[in-house]
Design an enzyme around this catalytic site. Structure first.
Site, PDB file in Angstrom:
ATOM      1  N   CYS A 156      -6.432  -9.345   3.103  1.00 52.45           N
ATOM      2  CA  CYS A 156      -7.417  -8.316   3.478  1.00 52.45           C
ATOM      3  C   CYS A 156      -8.804  -8.859   3.786  1.00 52.45           C
ATOM      4  O   CYS A 156      -9.331  -8.622   4.875  1.00 52.45           O
ATOM      5  CB  CYS A 156      -7.529  -7.274   2.364  1.00 52.45           C
ATOM      6  SG  CYS A 156      -5.995  -6.387   2.117  1.00 52.45           S
ATOM      7  N   GLU A 195      -4.492  -6.447  -4.851  1.00 54.09           N
ATOM      8  CA  GLU A 195      -3.156  -6.925  -5.193  1.00 54.09           C
ATOM      9  C   GLU A 195      -3.138  -7.350  -6.647  1.00 54.09           C
ATOM     10  O   GLU A 195      -4.080  -7.957  -7.141  1.00 54.09           O
ATOM     11  CB  GLU A 195      -2.764  -8.098  -4.298  1.00 54.09           C
ATOM     12  CG  GLU A 195      -2.400  -7.623  -2.928  1.00 54.09           C
ATOM     13  CD  GLU A 195      -1.606  -8.660  -2.145  1.00 54.09           C
ATOM     14  OE1 GLU A 195      -0.984  -9.546  -2.749  1.00 54.09           O
ATOM     15  OE2 GLU A 195      -1.643  -8.559  -0.916  1.00 54.09           O
ATOM     16  N   GLY A 210      -9.596 -15.523   0.183  1.00 55.46           N
ATOM     17  CA  GLY A 210      -8.448 -15.512   1.082  1.00 55.46           C
ATOM     18  C   GLY A 210      -7.665 -14.237   0.877  1.00 55.46           C
ATOM     19  O   GLY A 210      -8.202 -13.241   0.406  1.00 55.46           O
ATOM     20  N   VAL A 217       0.842  -1.210   0.000  1.00 50.71           N
ATOM     21  CA  VAL A 217       0.000   0.000   0.000  1.00 50.71           C
ATOM     22  C   VAL A 217       0.875   1.257   0.000  1.00 50.71           C
ATOM     23  O   VAL A 217       0.679   2.171  -0.808  1.00 50.71           O
ATOM     24  CB  VAL A 217      -0.956   0.007   1.214  1.00 50.71           C
ATOM     25  CG1 VAL A 217      -1.699   1.334   1.299  1.00 50.71           C
ATOM     26  CG2 VAL A 217      -1.938  -1.146   1.124  1.00 50.71           C
ATOM     27  N   PHE A 269      -8.347   1.138  -1.527  1.00 54.66           N
ATOM     28  CA  PHE A 269      -9.196   0.078  -2.082  1.00 54.66           C
ATOM     29  C   PHE A 269      -8.401  -0.659  -3.163  1.00 54.66           C
ATOM     30  O   PHE A 269      -8.927  -0.975  -4.230  1.00 54.66           O
ATOM     31  CB  PHE A 269     -10.482   0.674  -2.670  1.00 54.66           C
ATOM     32  CG  PHE A 269     -11.348   1.370  -1.648  1.00 54.66           C
ATOM     33  CD1 PHE A 269     -12.171   0.643  -0.797  1.00 54.66           C
ATOM     34  CD2 PHE A 269     -11.334   2.748  -1.519  1.00 54.66           C
ATOM     35  CE1 PHE A 269     -12.973   1.282   0.149  1.00 54.66           C
ATOM     36  CE2 PHE A 269     -12.123   3.403  -0.582  1.00 54.66           C
ATOM     37  CZ  PHE A 269     -12.948   2.665   0.254  1.00 54.66           C
ATOM     38  N   THR A 320      -5.756   0.039   7.021  1.00 55.06           N
ATOM     39  CA  THR A 320      -7.119  -0.339   7.418  1.00 55.06           C
ATOM     40  C   THR A 320      -7.177  -0.443   8.935  1.00 55.06           C
ATOM     41  O   THR A 320      -6.427  -1.205   9.540  1.00 55.06           O
ATOM     42  CB  THR A 320      -7.494  -1.691   6.779  1.00 55.06           C
ATOM     43  OG1 THR A 320      -7.388  -1.543   5.373  1.00 55.06           O
ATOM     44  CG2 THR A 320      -8.909  -2.102   7.150  1.00 55.06           C
TER      45      THR A 320
HETATM   46  C1  UDX Z   1      -9.206  -6.894  -1.566  1.00 52.05           C
HETATM   47  C2  UDX Z   1     -10.191  -5.840  -2.081  1.00 52.05           C
HETATM   48  O1  UDX Z   1     -10.715  -6.245  -3.331  1.00 52.05           O
HETATM   49  C3  UDX Z   1      -9.503  -4.485  -2.204  1.00 52.05           C
HETATM   50  O2  UDX Z   1     -10.420  -3.496  -2.614  1.00 52.05           O
HETATM   51  C4  UDX Z   1      -8.919  -4.127  -0.834  1.00 52.05           C
HETATM   52  O3  UDX Z   1      -8.287  -2.887  -0.840  1.00 52.05           O
HETATM   53  C5  UDX Z   1      -7.950  -5.204  -0.388  1.00 52.05           C
HETATM   54  O4  UDX Z   1      -8.645  -6.461  -0.339  1.00 52.05           O
HETATM   55  P1  UDX Z   1      -7.264  -8.360  -2.582  1.00 52.05           P
HETATM   56  O5  UDX Z   1      -6.885  -8.796  -1.212  1.00 52.05           O
HETATM   57  O6  UDX Z   1      -6.173  -8.005  -3.533  1.00 52.05           O
HETATM   58  O7  UDX Z   1      -8.206  -7.074  -2.544  1.00 52.05           O
HETATM   59  O8  UDX Z   1      -8.145  -9.548  -3.173  1.00 52.05           O
HETATM   60  P2  UDX Z   1      -9.377  -9.674  -4.174  1.00 52.05           P
HETATM   61  O9  UDX Z   1      -8.942  -9.504  -5.578  1.00 52.05           O
HETATM   62  O10 UDX Z   1     -10.523  -8.869  -3.719  1.00 52.05           O
HETATM   63  O11 UDX Z   1      -9.706 -11.221  -3.962  1.00 52.05           O
HETATM   64  C6  UDX Z   1      -9.949 -11.724  -2.647  1.00 52.05           C
HETATM   65  C7  UDX Z   1     -10.182 -13.204  -2.656  1.00 52.05           C
HETATM   66  O12 UDX Z   1     -11.433 -13.521  -3.230  1.00 52.05           O
HETATM   67  C8  UDX Z   1      -9.151 -14.015  -3.438  1.00 52.05           C
HETATM   68  O13 UDX Z   1      -8.848 -15.175  -2.697  1.00 52.05           O
HETATM   69  C9  UDX Z   1      -9.856 -14.348  -4.719  1.00 52.05           C
HETATM   70  O14 UDX Z   1      -9.377 -15.521  -5.322  1.00 52.05           O
HETATM   71  C10 UDX Z   1     -11.286 -14.520  -4.225  1.00 52.05           C
HETATM   72  N1  UDX Z   1     -12.319 -14.312  -5.254  1.00 52.05           N
HETATM   73  C11 UDX Z   1     -12.465 -13.070  -5.838  1.00 52.05           C
HETATM   74  C12 UDX Z   1     -13.177 -15.341  -5.594  1.00 52.05           C
HETATM   75  O15 UDX Z   1     -13.070 -16.458  -5.073  1.00 52.05           O
HETATM   76  N2  UDX Z   1     -14.162 -15.106  -6.520  1.00 52.05           N
HETATM   77  C13 UDX Z   1     -14.333 -13.904  -7.108  1.00 52.05           C
HETATM   78  O16 UDX Z   1     -15.258 -13.775  -7.944  1.00 52.05           O
HETATM   79  C14 UDX Z   1     -13.452 -12.847  -6.759  1.00 52.05           C
END
Ligand code: UDX
Length: 428
Positions: free
Chosen positions: A260, A155, A257, A12, A152, A122
């Site tokens: 965040c 990754e 997972g 971040v 927001f 956060t």
């Molecule tokens: C998240 C938020 O999206 C972001 O806005 C915040 O600032 C930080 O946390 P991130 O941790 O990068 O971002 O992950 P994200 O892309 O949101 O995915 C989270 C998890 O959900 C992953 O394990 C991903 O595989 C899973 N996922 C996502 C699904 O299983 N299905 C989906 O349709 C979308």
């Protein structure tokens, strides 16, 4: 253009620093890790994040981006100090604010009149108000203002998310302070939500919790689809065209997972219970998520006839999602460990996170086909595009039995069955 300090060069902090420099601001970024700072001064970025490395190089070359050891010097002679430090989950599910408190303590003596201390980490509702208290305990005059500006960033797409945000949320008690923070982002022409600090802090938790619930919802629907012979991918399409629902975060899989979503969902349950509200809706989404990991382990076990003792399993994908080498709270890692605990020998491949997984003691091999040699089941656990490009016919030939558990619905079931796989997806 403004002078900005950033405390913390994690994903971040570094993204914030590099992007603000890209927008033309003079940025100085401080981190406690002297070795990391030395690397960054040479333009070496250890985080796998699309476009970040080139922005850091650009900032260094333009002399708009500097790196420094420690927090205090990053707060000297600047108009804004962004705090981007870790707020890990404490044992009771609450956020551990010790790093944030320490950052405030360190920057306090360096602050000048009119500097705005902006929290991007956060942190629970009320943290910005507490920061003001910590600053005055440290002897800082009231002429220093505090604000919340939650990140927001996803990754893997953090740079794009920063430079093309869906919205910018700024929480401050004084609208003039919020306006000054907003002016840093003028070039982005994004919607700006100006509010009080508590609402800004809450908007971050509510957003992540909502995304988590949306994924848990589609995973629950996927489980029903399996029972009624429906295809969750088509169900998701049938839902997603409705703009009130939207197509994103409707990919069924092994559950959410990463660093965040799990942490923030737990923290919001905790914030709610501290306010005497039982957020049972969110608690259930968390339980559904845990059960989803069980479901994938069960699919792998079923593919091996009900027991994983002495089984050999090939795993493709360990990162918590595609586009990152981050393994924190990765469903793929958890599932892999549970498969091993049930008696299987695993050979795992990940196109990017292999080295990080080796460091965690996971049985990583450098080649996806090598992972398949002699395996009884191939389990696909992360939705890497690179995996889609692989020769599944070749993988099939190498496997000891034609079992494919596709926990990310990465492959076409019809095509996989046609080439000879016994295919198990999620909800299809
Ligand atoms: C998240 C938020 O999206 C972001 O806005 C915040 O600032 C930080 O946390 P991130 O941790 O990068 O971002 O992950 P994200 O892309 O949101 O995915 C989270 C998890 O959900 C992953 O394990 C991903 O595989 C899973 N996922 C996502 C699904 O299983 N299905 C989906 O349709 C979308």
């Amino acid at each position: 253009m403004s002078k900005v300090g950033v405390v913390g060069a994690g994903y971040v902090g570094l993204t914030t620093a590099a992007c603000l420099a890209h927008l033309g601001h003079d940025v100085i970024c401080g981190d406690a890790d002297a070795e990391k700072v030395e690397q960054l001064k040479e333009g070496k970025v250890s985080i796998h994040e699309d476009g970040l490395s080139s922005l850091v190089s650009e900032g260094l070359a333009a002399r708009r981006l500097q790196f420094i050891v420690g927090a205090s010097d990053a707060a000297r002679d600047v108009e804004y100090v962004f705090l981007c430090v870790n707020t890990p989950q404490a044992a009771d599910g609450s956020a551990d604010l010790s790093a944030l408190r320490e950052a405030v303590r360190q920057v306090a003596p360096a602050l000048s009149q009119g500097t705005i201390v902006v929290n991007k980490s956060t942190a629970p509702v009320g943290t910005v108000a507490r920061m003001a208290g910590w600053l005055s305990e440290a002897g800082v005059r009231s002429a220093v203002a505090v604000a919340s500006n939650p990140e927001f960033l996803q990754e893997g797409t953090a740079v794009r998310d920063f430079l093309q945000p869906h919205r910018i949320v700024i929480g401050a008690d004084d609208p003039e302070v919020a306006g000054r923070v907003a002016s840093l982002y003028d070039a982005l022409q994004a919607p700006v939500v100006v509010t009080d600090p508590a609402s800004a802090e809450m908007s971050k938790y509510a957003s992540n919790a909502f995304l988590a619930m949306k994924i848990s919802f589609i995973n629950a629907v996927a489980n029903i689809c399996e029972a009624v012979d429906a295809d969750v991918r088509d169900v998701a399409r049938g839902m997603g065209y409705d703009p009130r629902i939207g197509p994103q975060y409707l990919d069924a899989g092994p559950g959410w997972g990463g660093p965040c979503l799990p942490k923030d969902a737990m923290a919001l349950v905790r914030i709610a219970s501290d306010s005497k509200y039982d957020f049972d809706l969110l608690r259930t989404a968390i339980e559904v998520n845990a059960r989803q990991r069980d479901q994938i382990v069960a699919k792998v076990r079923d593919a091996r006839g009900g027991s994983l003792v002495d089984a050999r399993v090939a795993v493709w994908g360990l990162a918590f999602k595609a586009g990152t080498d981050d393994l924190r709270d990765s469903a793929a890692v958890d599932i892999t460990r549970r498969i091993i605990a049930e008696g299987a020998t695993v050979a795992a491949f990940d196109p990017v996170a292999g080295e990080a997984a080796l460091a965690l003691g996971l049985p990583v091999v450098p080649d996806p086909y090598e992972a398949c040699a002699g395996a009884h089941v191939l389990a696909v656990l992360t939705e890497w595009d690179e995996l889609r490009q692989l020769d599944l016919g070749r993988a099939l030939d190498l496997l000891a039995s034609p079992e494919l558990v596709d926990a990310r619905n990465l492959f076409d079931p019809v095509e996989m069955r046609r080439i000879g796989f016994s295919y198990r997806g999620v909800g299809c």
